[in-house]
Design a protein around this motif. Structure first.
Motif, mmCIF file in Angstrom:
data_model
loop_
_atom_site.group_PDB
_atom_site.id
_atom_site.type_symbol
_atom_site.label_atom_id
_atom_site.label_comp_id
_atom_site.label_asym_id
_atom_site.label_seq_id
_atom_site.Cartn_x
_atom_site.Cartn_y
_atom_site.Cartn_z
ATOM 1 N N MET A 1 -12.166 -1.098 10.790
ATOM 2 C CA MET A 1 -11.151 -0.612 9.529
ATOM 3 C C MET A 1 -10.353 -1.231 8.514
ATOM 4 N N THR A 2 -10.502 -0.644 7.021
ATOM 5 C CA THR A 2 -9.535 -2.224 6.425
ATOM 6 C C THR A 2 -8.538 -1.006 5.710
ATOM 7 N N ILE A 3 -7.235 -1.313 5.108
ATOM 8 C CA ILE A 3 -6.489 -0.204 4.798
ATOM 9 C C ILE A 3 -6.292 0.268 3.724
ATOM 10 N N GLU A 4 -6.407 1.618 3.827
ATOM 11 C CA GLU A 4 -7.138 2.040 3.304
ATOM 12 C C GLU A 4 -6.062 2.553 2.051
ATOM 13 N N ALA A 5 -5.982 2.975 0.694
ATOM 14 C CA ALA A 5 -4.842 3.309 -0.190
ATOM 15 C C ALA A 5 -4.313 4.688 0.361
ATOM 16 N N ILE A 6 -3.271 5.141 -0.379
ATOM 17 C CA ILE A 6 -1.774 6.053 -0.114
ATOM 18 C C ILE A 6 -2.197 6.717 -1.036
ATOM 19 N N ASP A 7 -2.801 7.986 -0.950
ATOM 20 C CA ASP A 7 -1.993 9.494 -2.378
ATOM 21 C C ASP A 7 -0.520 9.484 -2.170
ATOM 22 N N VAL A 8 -0.369 9.361 -3.770
ATOM 23 C CA VAL A 8 1.146 9.453 -3.854
ATOM 24 C C VAL A 8 1.467 10.748 -5.316
ATOM 25 N N ARG A 9 -0.059 10.963 -5.472
ATOM 26 C CA ARG A 9 0.391 11.886 -6.576
ATOM 27 C C ARG A 9 1.743 12.787 -6.498
ATOM 28 N N ASP A 10 1.896 13.322 -5.477
ATOM 29 C CA ASP A 10 2.888 14.424 -4.790
ATOM 30 C C ASP A 10 4.520 13.883 -5.244
ATOM 31 N N LEU A 11 4.652 12.076 -5.123
ATOM 32 C CA LEU A 11 5.936 11.655 -5.313
ATOM 33 C C LEU A 11 5.954 11.332 -6.923
ATOM 34 N N VAL A 12 4.549 11.004 -8.030
ATOM 35 C CA VAL A 12 4.867 10.253 -8.671
ATOM 36 C C VAL A 12 5.885 10.995 -10.217
ATOM 37 N N GLY A 13 6.524 11.064 -10.274
ATOM 38 C CA GLY A 13 7.252 11.612 -11.281
ATOM 39 C C GLY A 13 8.476 12.741 -11.043
ATOM 40 N N HIS A 14 8.893 12.500 -9.149
ATOM 41 C CA HIS A 14 9.819 13.268 -8.802
ATOM 42 C C HIS A 14 11.029 12.711 -8.545
ATOM 43 N N PRO A 15 11.723 11.754 -8.833
ATOM 44 C CA PRO A 15 12.779 10.716 -8.541
ATOM 45 C C PRO A 15 12.916 11.608 -7.571
ATOM 46 N N GLY A 16 13.763 11.031 -6.397
ATOM 47 C CA GLY A 16 14.167 11.654 -4.957
ATOM 48 C C GLY A 16 13.487 11.764 -3.936
ATOM 49 N N ALA A 17 11.978 12.713 -4.232
ATOM 50 C CA ALA A 17 11.273 12.619 -3.499
ATOM 51 C C ALA A 17 10.406 12.088 -2.293
ATOM 52 N N SER A 18 10.580 11.874 -0.836
ATOM 53 C CA SER A 18 10.174 10.383 -0.018
ATOM 54 C C SER A 18 9.016 11.565 0.871
ATOM 55 N N ARG A 19 8.648 10.844 1.432
ATOM 56 C CA ARG A 19 8.078 10.886 2.866
ATOM 57 C C ARG A 19 7.488 9.697 3.382
ATOM 58 N N GLY A 20 7.008 9.938 4.422
ATOM 59 C CA GLY A 20 6.827 9.234 5.730
ATOM 60 C C GLY A 20 5.816 9.236 6.266
ATOM 61 N N VAL A 21 4.837 7.889 6.103
ATOM 62 C CA VAL A 21 3.080 7.523 5.895
ATOM 63 C C VAL A 21 2.907 6.656 7.611
ATOM 64 N N THR A 22 1.878 6.843 8.080
ATOM 65 C CA THR A 22 1.043 5.639 9.598
ATOM 66 C C THR A 22 0.440 4.759 8.458
ATOM 67 N N LEU A 23 0.147 3.728 8.538
ATOM 68 C CA LEU A 23 -0.837 2.945 8.092
ATOM 69 C C LEU A 23 -0.853 1.853 9.299
ATOM 70 N N ARG A 24 -2.629 1.446 9.145
ATOM 71 C CA ARG A 24 -3.160 1.148 10.337
ATOM 72 C C ARG A 24 -4.603 0.553 9.398
ATOM 73 N N GLY A 25 -4.579 -0.217 10.066
ATOM 74 C CA GLY A 25 -6.236 -1.317 9.409
ATOM 75 C C GLY A 25 -6.301 -2.544 9.856
ATOM 76 N N THR A 26 -7.360 -3.202 9.639
ATOM 77 C CA THR A 26 -7.528 -4.409 10.071
ATOM 78 C C THR A 26 -7.425 -5.427 8.890
ATOM 79 N N LEU A 27 -7.717 -6.323 8.851
ATOM 80 C CA LEU A 27 -6.659 -8.143 7.897
ATOM 81 C C LEU A 27 -8.485 -8.698 7.863
ATOM 82 N N GLU A 28 -9.144 -9.435 6.967
ATOM 83 C CA GLU A 28 -9.855 -10.118 6.693
ATOM 84 C C GLU A 28 -9.336 -10.989 6.319
ATOM 85 N N GLY A 29 -10.414 -12.108 6.867
ATOM 86 C CA GLY A 29 -9.523 -13.930 6.505
ATOM 87 C C GLY A 29 -8.299 -13.768 5.897
#
Length: 171
Positions: free
Chosen positions: A1-29
């Motif tokens: 499972m490669t590293i997937e894109a993260i949806d940040v539409r809720d953060l774009v254009g809202h300076p000061g907003a933040s949230r945590g995410v967990t990232l998990r994936g494999t790297l080829e080569g």
């Protein structure tokens, strides 16, 4: 499972907003002959996404495992890594800047950031132990395991003519 894109539409254009995410994936080569990140072991991370005026600031830690081969004796071993990241994703990154692109649809693809951060941490010349004795250059035996008898001729055959001349001078 490669590293997937993260949806940040809720953060774009809202300076000061933040949230945590967990990232998990494999790297080829990612790696070379002596060191790399195994394609079957995931890279994991806890990231904080912060909206700023310029774009999205991504910070946190990435963890995983390097698969290594000792540069002296070629013994295979594993070593864990923990890399700190702090990178900017912007809508239109400059060619000279170190920023990553923020997709117009409102997502970020952290794979290149992960590759860059982990890639610079891969050891160039890994050693399984600082006191590794390596392989014997004459017989190829592993000196750590006592496979080399150690009684090889020490004179390089290319110097044989000079050795004869030295013997003649001494007599």
């Amino acid at each position: 499972m490669t590293i997937e894109a993260i949806d940040v539409r809720d953060l774009v254009g809202h300076p000061g907003a933040s949230r945590g995410v967990t990232l998990r994936g494999t790297l080829e080569g990612l790696g070379g002959e002596l060191a790399g990140v195994p394609e079957d072991r995931p890279v994991e991370g806890e990231l904080l996404l912060e909206s700023v005026v310029e774009g999205i600031l991504v910070s946190g830690h990435l963890r995983g495992t390097f698969q290594l081969r000792c540069a002296r004796c070629l013994k295979e071993f594993s070593q864990s890594f923990d890399v700190e990241v702090s990178e900017m994703f912007v809508p239109a990154p400059d060619d000279d800047a170190d920023d990553y692109p923020l997709d117009p649809e409102g997502s970020i693809d952290p794979e290149q950031m992960v590759r860059d951060a982990v890639g610079v941490e891969i050891p160039f010349s890994p050693l399984h132990s600082p006191d590794c004795q390596g392989l014997c250059p004459v017989c190829g035996g592993d000196r750590n395991l006592g496979e080399c008898p150690g009684d090889h001729p020490t004179t390089d055959p290319r110097w044989a003519g000079l050795e004869q001349l030295l013997e003649q001078m001494e007599n």
